[in-house]
Design a protein around this motif. Structure first.
Motif, mmCIF file in Angstrom:
data_model
loop_
_atom_site.group_PDB
_atom_site.id
_atom_site.type_symbol
_atom_site.label_atom_id
_atom_site.label_comp_id
_atom_site.label_asym_id
_atom_site.label_seq_id
_atom_site.Cartn_x
_atom_site.Cartn_y
_atom_site.Cartn_z
ATOM 1 N N ARG A 154 0.839 -1.197 0.000
ATOM 2 C CA ARG A 154 0.000 0.000 0.000
ATOM 3 C C ARG A 154 0.876 1.250 0.000
ATOM 4 O O ARG A 154 0.621 2.202 -0.728
ATOM 5 C CB ARG A 154 -0.892 -0.004 1.239
ATOM 6 N N GLU A 155 1.918 1.246 0.832
ATOM 7 C CA GLU A 155 2.791 2.421 0.940
ATOM 8 C C GLU A 155 3.520 2.692 -0.370
ATOM 9 O O GLU A 155 3.626 3.843 -0.804
ATOM 10 C CB GLU A 155 3.793 2.232 2.082
ATOM 11 N N LEU A 156 4.030 1.633 -1.003
ATOM 12 C CA LEU A 156 4.786 1.848 -2.237
ATOM 13 C C LEU A 156 3.854 2.266 -3.371
ATOM 14 O O LEU A 156 4.195 3.134 -4.180
ATOM 15 C CB LEU A 156 5.572 0.584 -2.607
ATOM 16 N N VAL A 157 2.658 1.692 -3.420
ATOM 17 C CA VAL A 157 1.691 2.089 -4.450
ATOM 18 C C VAL A 157 1.251 3.533 -4.204
ATOM 19 O O VAL A 157 1.115 4.324 -5.136
ATOM 20 C CB VAL A 157 0.470 1.132 -4.467
ATOM 21 N N SER A 158 1.091 3.876 -2.938
ATOM 22 C CA SER A 158 0.669 5.245 -2.652
ATOM 23 C C SER A 158 1.775 6.242 -3.021
ATOM 24 O O SER A 158 1.506 7.315 -3.561
ATOM 25 C CB SER A 158 0.198 5.337 -1.199
ATOM 26 N N ASN A 159 3.033 5.877 -2.806
ATOM 27 C CA ASN A 159 4.126 6.751 -3.251
ATOM 28 C C ASN A 159 4.137 6.881 -4.774
ATOM 29 O O ASN A 159 4.367 7.967 -5.316
ATOM 30 C CB ASN A 159 5.473 6.208 -2.777
ATOM 31 N N ALA A 160 3.879 5.775 -5.458
ATOM 32 C CA ALA A 160 3.849 5.803 -6.921
ATOM 33 C C ALA A 160 2.724 6.713 -7.403
ATOM 34 O O ALA A 160 2.894 7.507 -8.338
ATOM 35 C CB ALA A 160 3.663 4.384 -7.455
ATOM 36 N N SER A 204 -5.660 9.124 5.611
ATOM 37 C CA SER A 204 -5.399 9.657 6.949
ATOM 38 C C SER A 204 -4.261 8.929 7.644
ATOM 39 O O SER A 204 -3.692 9.442 8.586
ATOM 40 C CB SER A 204 -6.639 9.489 7.819
ATOM 41 N N TYR A 205 -3.951 7.725 7.192
ATOM 42 C CA TYR A 205 -2.970 6.874 7.873
ATOM 43 C C TYR A 205 -3.385 6.586 9.300
ATOM 44 O O TYR A 205 -2.561 6.341 10.156
ATOM 45 C CB TYR A 205 -1.588 7.504 7.858
ATOM 46 N N ASP A 206 -4.680 6.666 9.543
ATOM 47 C CA ASP A 206 -5.169 6.400 10.887
ATOM 48 C C ASP A 206 -5.486 4.906 10.960
ATOM 49 O O ASP A 206 -6.096 4.361 10.056
ATOM 50 C CB ASP A 206 -6.456 7.226 11.093
HETATM 51 MG MG MG Z 1 4.476 7.608 1.291
#
Ligand code: MG
Ligand code: ADP
Length: 623
Positions: free
Chosen positions: A33-39, A258-260
């Motif tokens: 999720r984090e890497l896709v969100s950075n992309a 939100s990263y909540d």
């Molecule tokens: Mg990020």
């Protein structure tokens, strides 16, 4: 940069990496999720820069993310054709953390029993989550607009250092290549990756592509083909119609923006038409973020214009007191090249802000009305912030006042103005309140005695912002708010004739005493008078109508500010035994000062000269 360089991670990054590689066990899959969100962020940034420099697209105008793996090499790659990174940016962004919050992150992680990887995204250090499943990460990138020879390769095993070297890279954008650890082979399986993407990244507005699998008759198994397929919906969630979106999808989207790790308390999703057209998807979190009290903190609402991401801390879209709200606003009318300055002045933005504020208030009203427990939880987390609105948002003051909750002499929490008004006594004209440093101090205040005796409810306001709020709020529902510690207590119609007469007689009788007290305490009290507000205590301190409350003066002093020096008023209870014998006692001076000091202490104050007080009390004790 011409050669390979080895550089050290910033100390905070080292700490994070250590924790990431040694202690995150649950929810490992969120790294994707984090890497896709950075992309996806990288593609948003390119689209934004390309508004003014369309040539950045080159011959690849379709933005996309590709996820693929090589089982033999045990690598998993997330590729995007977004903005990319120059060598300097790679060193900067992947070697240091610019944002605050690292220390809170580390503390939270250490205290977290589940060692939940989900925490990582909340603190803006998502890239490093790759090391949960990889023992080496290679990043190859080229920034949009740079030449092929200006590419960069960044690589690290996540211990203390990373290498960077120049490379030639034909396409723009970034490859993040994870070298999977022993035991993490599950992340090199199509079905597993697809299910993670469906769970976390379905709503990403760009297509996420994976290689199609084909049945191989000879091998009797599925093998990867050269054909690519889109594995997510690729439509921004808020653009879809409400009826098509499940509650789970709304919740997942909330997590993403939100990263909540907690689900939201409530949300609202609307398309607004009229003079200005926009879509709003707004969430109220369940828990306050660690930096709620920072009024300059980044706002939680992302601005899109016609689905193009513009900025993610658009302060102008909501008032400061709603800074805890998260979500997305997508405007159909704003120009794509809108700047922060323009936002401040735009009439469309003003209309959006008003519309969104009303929506959030309706959402809160709905929770307050229909889900009382939930509202109580909300109030605990965000109530004090909402109170700022009473002073800042005059247009909505009345609605905000209805949402306020207090402690009172009736209940320790959850009392609304409406509840209070419904319990007002026959003949009661004002809403009475008392401000203090703590609930305990408020409850034991002598000022409350007469109200207790008569069964009249008093609101107990113990939040720091209460004093400030009260400077802006004078009444509710036509009933004035009145401090029980300011001015002479006037119970008006609540006192019967006999009580009034009795009080007058008592006052008459102690007139000479009052004069003596005034003289003795002339440097400490601006007046000494008789009161009917006391039942058990001999005396109390009040402030004059129009003077600053002693509680506020204390707050100012604590904050290092100068409070205007106004002497308080001492009120005495003529019925009290101590007051009765004062007149004839030869230690009058000592007793007078002690009376004053004790009244001051009883309402939570600190003595200017505690030693003098102790001396006087001791003189009495040995006498
Ligand atoms: Mg990020
Ligand atoms: P955040 O995304 O919250 O900024 P991350 O740790 O996920 O934090 O990423 C750190 C930074 O690295 C990003 O802000 C971005 O500048 C850079 N970065 C990461 N991945 C990419 C990518 N695929 N393309 C361009 N830049 C990236």
């Amino acid at each position: 940069m011409s050669d390979k360089q080895t550089l050290s991670f910033q100390a905070e990054v080292k700490q994070i990496l250590h924790l990431v590689t040694h202690s995150l066990y649950s929810n490992k899959e969120i790294f994707l999720r984090e890497l896709v969100s950075n992309a996806s962020d990288a593609c948003d940034k390119l689209r934004f820069e390309a508004l003014n420099r369309p040539e950045l697209y080159g011959d690849a105008p379709n933005l996309e993310i590709r996820v693929f793996f090589d089982p033999a090499a045990r690598t998993l790659t997330v590729r995007d054709n977004g903005i990319g990174m120059s060598a300097e940016e790679a060193v900067q962004h992947l070697g240091t953390i610019a944002k605050s919050g690292t220390r809170e992150f580390l503390a939270r992680l250490e205290g977290d029993q589940k060692k939940d990887a989900n925490l990582i995204g909340q603190f803006g250090v998502g890239f490093y989550s790759g090391f949960i499943v990889a023992d080496r990460i290679t990043v190859e990138s080229r920034r949009a607009g740079l030449k092929p020879e200006e590419g960069v390769r960044w690589t690290s095993d996540g211990s203390g250092e990373f290498d960077v070297e120049p490379i030639t890279r034909e396409q723009r954008g970034t490859d993040v290549i994870l070298h999977l650890r022993e035991g993490e082979e599950e992340f090199a399986k199509t079905w597993r990756l697809k299910s993670i993407i469906a769970k976390y990244s379905d709503h990403i507005s760009l297509p996420i592509l994976m290689r199609k699998e084909k049945w191989d008759e000879e091998k009797k198994e599925y093998v990867l083909s050269d054909e690519w397929e889109t594995v997510n919906k690729a439509a921004a969630l808020w653009t879809r119609s409400k009826s098509e979106i499940t509650d789970a999808q709304y919740q997942e989207f909330y997590k993403q923006i939100s990263y909540d790790s907690e689900p939201p308390l409530a949300y609202t999703h609307n398309r607004v038409e009229g003079r200005t057209e926009y879509t709003q998807l707004l969430y109220v979190p369940s828990k306050a973020p660690f930096d709620l009290w920072n009024r300059d903190k980044r706002a939680g609402v992302k601005l899109y214009v016609k689905r193009v991401f513009i900025m993610d801390d658009a302060q102008a879209l909501l008032p400061v007191y709603l800074r805890f709200v998260k979500g997305v606003i997508d405007s159909a009318d704003l120009p794509l090249n809108v700047s922060r300055e323009l936002l401040q002045e735009s009439r469309d933005v003003k209309a959006i802000r008003e519309g969104c504020t009303k929506r959030v208030l309706s959402m809160l009203e709905d929770v307050a009305e229909n889900q009382k427990d939930k509202y109580a939880a909300f109030w605990k987390e965000f109530g004090a912030v909402l109170k700022e609105g009473v002073g800042e948002d005059h247009a909505n003051q009345e609605r905000l006042a209805r949402l306020l909750r207090f402690a009172s002499t009736h209940a320790d929490e959850g009392v609304s103005f409406a509840d209070y008004v419904s319990r007002m006594k026959e003949g009661q004209e004002a809403i009475y309140y008392l401000t203090a440093d703590s609930l305990a101090a408020a409850k034991s205040s002598p000022q409350l005695e007469i109200f207790r005796k008569k069964g009249i409810e008093v609101l107990l306001l113990v939040d720091r912002v209460d004093e400030w709020m009260l400077a802006h709020l004078y009444e509710f529902d036509g009933k004035p708010l009145q401090s029980v510690a300011r001015g002479a207590v006037d119970l008006g119609k609540l006192q019967d004739e006999e009580e009034k007469k009795h009080a007058e007689q008592a006052a008459e009788a102690v007139k000479p005493l009052l004069e003596r007290l005034k003289t003795t305490l002339k440097d400490r009290a601006k007046d000494v008078r008789v009161t009917t507000r006391l039942v058990e205590s001999p005396a109390c301190i009040v402030v004059d109508e129009g003077d600053m409350s002693t509680h506020l003066a204390r707050l100012l002093k604590q904050a290092g500010q100068q409070a205007p020096k106004a002497l308080p008023i001492l009120e005495i209870n003529p019925e009290h035994a101590l007051v009765k014998r004062l007149e004839s006692d030869e230690r009058f001076d000592d007793l007078a000062h002690i009376l004053f000091d004790q009244a001051w202490l009883a309402e939570g104050g600190q003595l200017d000269d505690p030693a003098a007080y102790v001396r006087r009390v001791n003189r009495l004790l040995v006498a």
